[in-house]
Scaffold this motif. Structure first.
Motif, PDB file in Angstrom:
ATOM      1  N   GLN A  17      31.457 -58.664 -13.967  1.00  0.00           N
ATOM      2  CA  GLN A  17      32.492 -59.690 -13.880  1.00  0.00           C
ATOM      3  C   GLN A  17      32.987 -59.810 -12.441  1.00  0.00           C
ATOM      4  N   SER A  18      33.293 -61.041 -12.046  1.00  0.00           N
ATOM      5  CA  SER A  18      33.911 -61.267 -10.742  1.00  0.00           C
ATOM      6  C   SER A  18      34.736 -62.537 -10.816  1.00  0.00           C
ATOM      7  N   LEU A  19      35.447 -62.833  -9.744  1.00  0.00           N
ATOM      8  CA  LEU A  19      36.304 -64.014  -9.686  1.00  0.00           C
ATOM      9  C   LEU A  19      35.811 -64.952  -8.599  1.00  0.00           C
ATOM     10  N   THR A  20      35.861 -66.244  -8.870  1.00  0.00           N
ATOM     11  CA  THR A  20      35.547 -67.249  -7.859  1.00  0.00           C
ATOM     12  C   THR A  20      36.737 -67.376  -6.908  1.00  0.00           C
ATOM     13  N   PRO A  21      36.569 -68.044  -5.765  1.00  0.00           N
ATOM     14  CA  PRO A  21      37.714 -68.265  -4.868  1.00  0.00           C
ATOM     15  C   PRO A  21      38.873 -68.994  -5.546  1.00  0.00           C
ATOM     16  N   ARG A  22      38.593 -69.729  -6.633  1.00  0.00           N
ATOM     17  CA  ARG A  22      39.645 -70.427  -7.361  1.00  0.00           C
ATOM     18  C   ARG A  22      40.290 -69.561  -8.440  1.00  0.00           C
ATOM     19  N   GLY A  23      39.799 -68.320  -8.563  1.00  0.00           N
ATOM     20  CA  GLY A  23      40.381 -67.418  -9.529  1.00  0.00           C
ATOM     21  C   GLY A  23      39.759 -67.487 -10.915  1.00  0.00           C
ATOM     22  N   ASP A  24      38.674 -68.221 -11.070  1.00  0.00           N
ATOM     23  CA  ASP A  24      38.002 -68.309 -12.361  1.00  0.00           C
ATOM     24  C   ASP A  24      37.098 -67.097 -12.558  1.00  0.00           C
ATOM     25  N   LYS A  25      37.118 -66.562 -13.765  1.00  0.00           N
ATOM     26  CA  LYS A  25      36.274 -65.415 -14.073  1.00  0.00           C
ATOM     27  C   LYS A  25      34.842 -65.882 -14.310  1.00  0.00           C
ATOM     28  N   VAL A  26      33.874 -65.209 -13.690  1.00  0.00           N
ATOM     29  CA  VAL A  26      32.459 -65.505 -13.880  1.00  0.00           C
ATOM     30  C   VAL A  26      31.725 -64.205 -14.166  1.00  0.00           C
TER      31      VAL A  26
END
Length: 247
Positions: A188-197
């Protein structure tokens, strides 16, 4: 002999250049490969849009589709000849055990086999990618053997070569597919916009890697040659399933 070459790493990959150079010593070569890396594409066909074919400066054709698209398009419309044999690779990374289900490298060869043409998937097993020449040597020997003793029917081979210098290679073994443990958990990680991917995790370690398997052969510095089949029928379950239909 006339060869069709494809892969899943893309037409620009060093492995496909090494393969084309090797096979050119044995006959006519045409390369039709994806325009970008399509690793893990398996046997997918592009059915929701048309495909385009372009020619690179080195003479390789590249397609905006999957490895299966490339072989299917080449054999059923692009080429003005029917290949005597299809090679896929040389892939940068192993395609052993369960990996073959997901592999675009194996899928390209599988499509050739399904079209009635002997096909071979070739992979270099290692991250360094320093020894494509070793894999090319194995291909060279394999082609000579095929020429001396041609296949009596369409055949699908999965070949894996350890990423080691040629003088360390201990020959080739005919093997069966091994099995892996389940894959590692997703990352799991977060995009620069804070969305979980989520990223698909790495492959698991080998579970069935004993003598006779592709994993064992490569780990012991042998090239692994595994004949594959596509019939997915579970024959041992036919009678049991038939019993469901009985009153």
């Amino acid at each position: 002999m006339k060869f069709l070459i494809s892969n899943d790493d893309g037409y620009f990959a060093p492995g496909i250049a090494a393969l084309a150079s090797t096979l050119a010593r044995h006959g006519e070569v045409v390369v039709v490969a994806p325009e970008r890396d399509r690793s893990g594409a398996s046997n997918s066909l592009t059915l929701d849009r048309p495909l385009s074919v372009r020619k690179a400066d080195n003479g390789f054709f590249y397609v905006n589709g999957t490895p299966t698209d490339c072989v299917h398009l080449a054999v059923t419309g692009l080429l003005d000849f029917r290949p005597d044999i299809i090679f896929s690779g040389i892939n940068h990374g192993a395609n052993m055990g369960d990996d073959t289900i997901y592999s675009g490298t194996v899928a390209a060869a599988t499509e050739g086999y399904l079209l009635g043409i002997p096909s071979v998937a070739v992979s270099l097993c290692g991250r360094s990618g320093n020894n494509f020449s070793t894999a090319a040597h194995v291909v060279d020997e394999l082609v000579e053997r095929i020429c001396n003793r041609p296949f009596s029917r369409p055949t699908l081979l999965n070949v894996n070569i350890p990423d080691i210098p040629l003088d360390a290679l201990q020959g080739s073994l005919v093997t069966r597919l091994g099995r892996r443990h389940h894959a590692e958990p997703v990352v799991q990680s977060l995009t620069p916009r804070g969305d979980k991917v989520y990223w698909v995790g790495t492959v698991g370690s080998a579970q069935d890697a004993g003598e006779g398997t592709d994993f064992y052969a490569v780990a012991n510095h042998h090239a692994s040659i595994t004949p594959l089949m596509i019939d997915l029928t579970a024959y041992d379950q036919l009678d049991g399933i038939k019993s469901w239909l009985q009153p």
